[in-house]
Design a protein around this motif. Structure first.
Motif, PDB file in Angstrom:
ATOM      1  N   SER A  51       0.825  -1.214   0.000  1.00  0.00           N
ATOM      2  CA  SER A  51       0.000   0.000   0.000  1.00  0.00           C
ATOM      3  C   SER A  51       0.856   1.260   0.000  1.00  0.00           C
ATOM      4  O   SER A  51       0.606   2.206   0.735  1.00  0.00           O
ATOM      5  N   GLY A  52       1.909   1.238  -0.816  1.00  0.00           N
ATOM      6  CA  GLY A  52       2.779   2.402  -0.954  1.00  0.00           C
ATOM      7  C   GLY A  52       3.904   2.484   0.049  1.00  0.00           C
ATOM      8  O   GLY A  52       4.757   3.368  -0.066  1.00  0.00           O
ATOM      9  N   GLN A  53       3.947   1.587   1.037  1.00  0.00           N
ATOM     10  CA  GLN A  53       4.995   1.611   2.057  1.00  0.00           C
ATOM     11  C   GLN A  53       5.940   0.446   1.862  1.00  0.00           C
ATOM     12  O   GLN A  53       5.516  -0.704   1.728  1.00  0.00           O
ATOM     13  N   LYS A  54       7.244   0.729   1.843  1.00  0.00           N
ATOM     14  CA  LYS A  54       8.228  -0.328   1.643  1.00  0.00           C
ATOM     15  C   LYS A  54       8.418  -1.131   2.932  1.00  0.00           C
ATOM     16  O   LYS A  54       8.378  -0.590   4.035  1.00  0.00           O
ATOM     17  N   GLY A  55       8.625  -2.423   2.756  1.00  0.00           N
ATOM     18  CA  GLY A  55       8.908  -3.298   3.884  1.00  0.00           C
ATOM     19  C   GLY A  55       9.730  -4.475   3.418  1.00  0.00           C
ATOM     20  O   GLY A  55       9.583  -4.946   2.288  1.00  0.00           O
ATOM     21  N   THR A  56      10.626  -4.949   4.268  1.00  0.00           N
ATOM     22  CA  THR A  56      11.481  -6.087   3.941  1.00  0.00           C
ATOM     23  C   THR A  56      11.065  -7.292   4.763  1.00  0.00           C
ATOM     24  O   THR A  56      10.893  -7.193   5.981  1.00  0.00           O
ATOM     25  N   LEU A  57      10.892  -8.422   4.084  1.00  0.00           N
ATOM     26  CA  LEU A  57      10.597  -9.680   4.754  1.00  0.00           C
ATOM     27  C   LEU A  57      11.782 -10.615   4.581  1.00  0.00           C
ATOM     28  O   LEU A  57      12.325 -10.745   3.480  1.00  0.00           O
ATOM     29  N   THR A  58      12.184 -11.239   5.664  1.00  0.00           N
ATOM     30  CA  THR A  58      13.312 -12.161   5.668  1.00  0.00           C
ATOM     31  C   THR A  58      12.810 -13.558   5.987  1.00  0.00           C
ATOM     32  O   THR A  58      12.088 -13.757   6.967  1.00  0.00           O
ATOM     33  N   TYR A  59      13.193 -14.518   5.140  1.00  0.00           N
ATOM     34  CA  TYR A  59      12.713 -15.888   5.245  1.00  0.00           C
ATOM     35  C   TYR A  59      13.872 -16.850   5.427  1.00  0.00           C
ATOM     36  O   TYR A  59      15.036 -16.503   5.195  1.00  0.00           O
ATOM     37  N   TRP A  60      13.517 -18.081   5.781  1.00  0.00           N
ATOM     38  CA  TRP A  60      14.470 -19.190   5.773  1.00  0.00           C
ATOM     39  C   TRP A  60      13.958 -20.258   4.811  1.00  0.00           C
ATOM     40  O   TRP A  60      12.896 -20.839   5.030  1.00  0.00           O
ATOM     41  N   HIS A  61      14.697 -20.479   3.751  1.00  0.00           N
ATOM     42  CA  HIS A  61      14.413 -21.589   2.848  1.00  0.00           C
ATOM     43  C   HIS A  61      14.928 -22.888   3.441  1.00  0.00           C
ATOM     44  O   HIS A  61      15.995 -22.926   4.051  1.00  0.00           O
ATOM     45  N   ARG A  62      14.154 -23.959   3.262  1.00  0.00           N
ATOM     46  CA  ARG A  62      14.638 -25.304   3.555  1.00  0.00           C
ATOM     47  C   ARG A  62      14.012 -26.256   2.544  1.00  0.00           C
ATOM     48  O   ARG A  62      12.895 -26.006   2.058  1.00  0.00           O
ATOM     49  N   PRO A  63      14.694 -27.341   2.207  1.00  0.00           N
ATOM     50  CA  PRO A  63      14.139 -28.279   1.232  1.00  0.00           C
ATOM     51  C   PRO A  63      12.957 -29.030   1.812  1.00  0.00           C
ATOM     52  O   PRO A  63      12.773 -29.107   3.034  1.00  0.00           O
ATOM     53  N   LEU A  64      12.167 -29.630   0.929  1.00  0.00           N
ATOM     54  CA  LEU A  64      10.956 -30.322   1.354  1.00  0.00           C
ATOM     55  C   LEU A  64      11.259 -31.418   2.366  1.00  0.00           C
ATOM     56  O   LEU A  64      10.540 -31.563   3.359  1.00  0.00           O
ATOM     57  N   HIS A  65      12.298 -32.194   2.143  1.00  0.00           N
ATOM     58  CA  HIS A  65      12.567 -33.295   3.073  1.00  0.00           C
ATOM     59  C   HIS A  65      12.917 -32.787   4.468  1.00  0.00           C
ATOM     60  O   HIS A  65      12.615 -33.451   5.463  1.00  0.00           O
ATOM     61  N   ALA A  66      13.512 -31.601   4.564  1.00  0.00           N
ATOM     62  CA  ALA A  66      13.806 -31.036   5.882  1.00  0.00           C
ATOM     63  C   ALA A  66      12.518 -30.662   6.605  1.00  0.00           C
ATOM     64  O   ALA A  66      12.421 -30.776   7.830  1.00  0.00           O
ATOM     65  N   MET A  67      11.526 -30.201   5.854  1.00  0.00           N
ATOM     66  CA  MET A  67      10.225 -29.892   6.456  1.00  0.00           C
ATOM     67  C   MET A  67       9.572 -31.157   6.997  1.00  0.00           C
ATOM     68  O   MET A  67       9.161 -31.215   8.167  1.00  0.00           O
ATOM     69  N   THR A  68       9.462 -32.179   6.155  1.00  0.00           N
ATOM     70  CA  THR A  68       8.761 -33.386   6.582  1.00  0.00           C
ATOM     71  C   THR A  68       9.509 -34.114   7.693  1.00  0.00           C
ATOM     72  O   THR A  68       8.887 -34.704   8.580  1.00  0.00           O
ATOM     73  N   ASP A  69      10.839 -34.068   7.667  1.00  0.00           N
ATOM     74  CA  ASP A  69      11.613 -34.653   8.772  1.00  0.00           C
ATOM     75  C   ASP A  69      11.311 -33.934  10.081  1.00  0.00           C
ATOM     76  O   ASP A  69      11.182 -34.564  11.141  1.00  0.00           O
TER      77      ASP A  69
END
Length: 245
Positions: free
Chosen positions: A181-199
């Protein structure tokens, strides 16, 4: 959108944080009717939840409360929390003073007794965290046996599409700058592979019942013709239904 990533051995600039207290109001306004949120993520979560009448549901990372409101409208008994004071304030404005809302951090012990909830919703929450061990253990603790954790996170292939040179199999911190909505914001994520999620799910005491890659909701193509074009579907988030065992 400008974006950066580094391997988990490095670090993204410490100024890059998910500061919803600063841009939460703009974020809530932007995502209220957006394709990704209103016509993709929220409908998919509600479809996975199914019949919720009289079910005790925890909305973990409730934001400004749109899922809370939708679940409550379907007859669920909903409790919500968010780590952002601003987002809880916006949720209370939306849901009323009697709504069961509080400020809490999913990375810390949660202020609920064991086995309180039939379902936990964690929509677009866990991908902000490097370590899922303690959060998943807490979500499992507050669920009744047989209860469900219904969640959405960044689809792991999206990171690889954005960064072809990156190691898909590593746990990687990455950031993107958005305009809400016109305002800048930064989002920081952590990627992990699918097998790391299910484990991680298995280690926390969950059984993976559903993995979903949904289509946009009905009406999306008519409302967002320029975004969707001729595509029947797109990859953005990955959705899970996990059962507490």
């Amino acid at each position: 959108m400008p974006s950066t990533f580094e391997s988990s051995a490095g670090s993204v600039d410490e100024a890059v944080v998910n500061d919803y207290d600063t841009f939460g109001e703009a974020y809530a306004a932007e995502t209220e009717t957006s394709l990704i949120n209103a016509y993709y993520t929220r409908p998919a979560i509600l479809d996975l939840a199914g019949e919720v009448t009289d079910r005790q549901i925890l909305d973990a990372g409730c934001g400004s409360g749109p899922l809370f409101e939708a679940l409550r409208g379907r007859g669920a008994i909903v409790t919500g929390f968010d780590s952002s004071t601003k987002m809880v304030e916006l949720a209370r404005q939306r849901l009323g003073d009697t709504a069961a809302l509080q400020v809490a951090d999913i990375g810390s012990p949660l202020p609920f007794p064991d086995g309180t909830f039939d379902d936990v919703i964690a929509s677009l929450v866990l991908h902000y965290l490097e370590d899922w061990t303690a959060p998943l253990a807490e979500l499992r603790r507050v669920l009744r046996p047989g209860g469900r954790l219904i969640m959405a996170v960044n689809h792991p292939t999206v990171f690889k599409l954005l960064y072809p040179e990156a190691d898909y199999f590593a746990t990687v911190k990455w950031s993107e700058e958005y305009t809400f909505s016109g305002q800048k914001g930064t989002l920081t994520y952590w990627h992990r592979p699918l097998h790391a999620m299910t484990d991680a799910f298995t280690a926390a005491g969950f059984r993976t019942a559903v993995i979903s890659e949904p289509h946009p909701a009905p009406g999306a193509r008519e409302r967002f013709p320029d975004d969707l074009g001729e595509r029947q579907a797109f990859l953005c988030f990955l959705f899970f239904v996990l059962e507490a065992v």
